[in-house]
Design a protein around this motif. Structure first.
Motif, mmCIF file in Angstrom:
data_model
loop_
_atom_site.group_PDB
_atom_site.id
_atom_site.type_symbol
_atom_site.label_atom_id
_atom_site.label_comp_id
_atom_site.label_asym_id
_atom_site.label_seq_id
_atom_site.Cartn_x
_atom_site.Cartn_y
_atom_site.Cartn_z
ATOM 1 N N ARG A 84 67.630 23.331 -20.352
ATOM 2 C CA ARG A 84 69.217 23.598 -21.946
ATOM 3 C C ARG A 84 68.989 24.813 -22.335
ATOM 4 N N TYR A 85 67.734 25.600 -22.265
ATOM 5 C CA TYR A 85 67.773 26.467 -23.877
ATOM 6 C C TYR A 85 67.177 27.867 -23.347
ATOM 7 N N ALA A 127 64.797 20.414 -21.049
ATOM 8 C CA ALA A 127 64.596 20.773 -21.646
ATOM 9 C C ALA A 127 64.984 22.344 -21.855
ATOM 10 N N GLN A 139 65.754 25.655 -33.914
ATOM 11 C CA GLN A 139 66.140 24.728 -35.391
ATOM 12 C C GLN A 139 66.250 26.658 -36.850
ATOM 13 N N GLU A 160 63.534 22.171 -28.619
ATOM 14 C CA GLU A 160 64.319 21.867 -29.309
ATOM 15 C C GLU A 160 64.321 21.853 -30.727
ATOM 16 N N GLU A 161 63.041 21.229 -31.486
ATOM 17 C CA GLU A 161 62.633 22.014 -32.583
ATOM 18 C C GLU A 161 62.864 23.514 -33.019
ATOM 19 N N ARG A 180 60.545 18.130 -27.385
ATOM 20 C CA ARG A 180 60.318 18.059 -28.088
ATOM 21 C C ARG A 180 60.493 19.178 -29.319
#
Length: 478
Positions: free
Chosen positions: A86-87, A83, A311, A307-308, A304
């Motif tokens: 990726r971000y 994660a 958004q 990822e949130e 998680r």
């Protein structure tokens, strides 16, 4: 700014109660007028910090059930690592129990006696780790960051001329890295622009000086870039976050902020040699390099949460909620840091309590007064937080004397913020008449704002008022 409906619905609630006035008076006296020492059940609305106080999502709670608690090679670590890669884009990820763990490891790797670390305003624990390892912090933030009334949208920018002068003065070889916060906590959550970060990267590259990002609230910074910086409005927050990180050599992360987790963090770097050094030290100070002080379930929650966090609807609602409180106070004429930042509304205690001397700690006094009024807890960010000059022993006097109202993510409703706004407005009006503040009765040597204790300074006025809280109580009862 329009206030749209939150992009979530409530599934579980935590009951809270309002302590009575008498209970609050006893509590603040027992705590030595330091809201840091209040018990949480003595607080009604807790805006002390947005760190680790967020509400996790159903996906995060579900993820905790599959946490791999293996001591070595936890699969939860590899999901966290993926994660971050990726971000945020950093190849080497070292988990730690929270952000200050990353600061400790980084400082032990890079800072030596005689080191000089420039940054866009200090943060308390960051500077403490730098100084404990023999370094000296240098503030190179733009001057507008110290003006609470300035509406400049990127008050977190680095003053590149000041940085270049420092490089020529102390020598590039004494600067292990430039510390860049995005957003800048002590300035009221103010962002750094992509243009400034790009120019900073060009300058430091000329001198072969690394740039290390404090990424705790970098998602919020990315949102401000998207909203206010030309040429970035069509990019997603995730794309902007990636590009911000691409301009740096590594990052310290407290996952208790943007990632919605209750605990956790990481140090991430591009240099494999530095990564190896950090992994060796994390075993000494945190835990094995595949858990770093976190349980497997916590690493699942952070993965998680990352990822949130990017958004668009989540970050939009976050910024709008903070802005709502800020605009209510601005409309009522309460002095606050402007523009409103990403994670907090910061009250200008020096303007609210103009007659209180700085060495009697106006922000500490105001924080205690606000708690007495409504049970709302904020955090002092002024002389007490700044500490003492290690050479002179005198209190440092930062140009900003603030009470920070940090809003936890996905925790409070607009009704709670209305209670806070009403209390701040009422307290600010009463505190205009206060002429004395607080003095130390106990002062720790390091990070004193956490555990210090205070007593009211008696006032010498002819009206017989004996101290700031007597004056405040009299004003309220009148």
């Amino acid at each position: 700014m329009p206030y749209t409906a939150e992009p979530w619905r409530i599934k579980v609630v935590e009951p809270i109660r309002i302590p009575t006035r008498e209970e609050r008076e006893r509590a603040i006296l027992t705590a030595g007028y330091n809201v840091s020492l209040l018990r949480s059940d003595e607080v009604y609305i807790d805006l002390y910090t947005d760190s680790g106080t967020n509400a996790m999502s159903d996906r995060q709670w579900a993820g905790m059930m599959i946490g791999d608690e293996a001591y070595a090679g936890s699969s939860s670590f590899y999901r966290l690592e993926a994660a971050v890669q990726r971000y945020y884009g950093y190849p080497h990820v070292i988990p730690v129990h929270q952000g200050r763990g990353a600061e400790n490891i980084l400082s032990r790797c890079l800072v030596r006696p005689g080191s000089h670390i420039p940054g866009n305003m200090y943060f308390t624990t960051t500077r403490a780790h730098q100084e404990l390892n023999g370094g000296s912090f240098h503030d190179v933030i733009v001057s507008r960051a110290h003006d609470p009334s300035s509406e400049h949208p990127f008050k977190g920018d680095v003053d590149l001329d000041a940085l270049e002068r420092l490089i020529h003065k102390v020598g590039a070889d004494t600067i292990p890295y430039v510390s860049v916060a995005a957003t800048v906590n002590m300035a009221g959550g103010q962002p750094i622009s992509m243009a400034n970060l790009t120019a900073l990267r060009e300058l430091t590259a000329q001198h072969r000086i690394p740039v290390i990002l404090d990424a705790a609230r970098a998602v919020e910074n990315a949102w401000f870039i998207q909203q206010h910086e030309p040429d970035w409005g069509e990019h997603s927050v995730a794309e902007i976050l990636w590009q911000m990180c691409a301009l740096t050599d590594g990052a310290c992360m407290s996952a208790k902020k943007d990632s919605y987790a209750n605990i956790g963090g990481w140090l991430a770097v591009r240099d494999p040699g530095l990564a190896e050094q950090a992994r060796n030290l994390v075993v000494v100070y945190e835990g094995l390099h595949t858990y770093g002080g976190m349980a497997g379930r916590d690493m699942e929650a952070v993965a998680r949460g990352i990822e949130e966090s990017v958004q668009e609807d989540n970050i939009r609602a976050r910024i709008q909620q903070v802005a709502y409180l800020g605009e209510r106070l601005i409309q009522a004429g309460v002095p606050v840091v402007r523009p409103i930042g990403g994670h907090a509304v910061c009250l200008d205690a020096a303007a609210i309590m103009p007659a209180v001397p700085r060495d009697q700690f106006p922000a500490q006094t105001l924080a205690a007064a606000l708690y007495l009024d409504s049970g709302t807890r904020g955090a002092e960010r002024g002389v007490v937080s700044a500490g003492r000059d290690p050479v002179t022993g005198e209190n440092r006097h930062p140009r900003l004397e603030l009470v920070r109202l940090a809003i936890p993510r996905r925790v409070y409703t607009r009704s709670h913020l209305d209670v806070v706004a009403d209390s701040v407005i009422r307290t600010a009006q009463h505190c205009q008449a206060v002429t004395t503040g607080l003095s130390f009765t106990h002062e720790p040597a390091t990070l004193r704002f956490f555990q210090a204790r205070f007593a009211p300074v008696p006032a010498g006025s002819a009206d017989g008022v004996s101290g700031p809280y007597t004056a405040l109580t009299a004003a309220q009862k009148g």
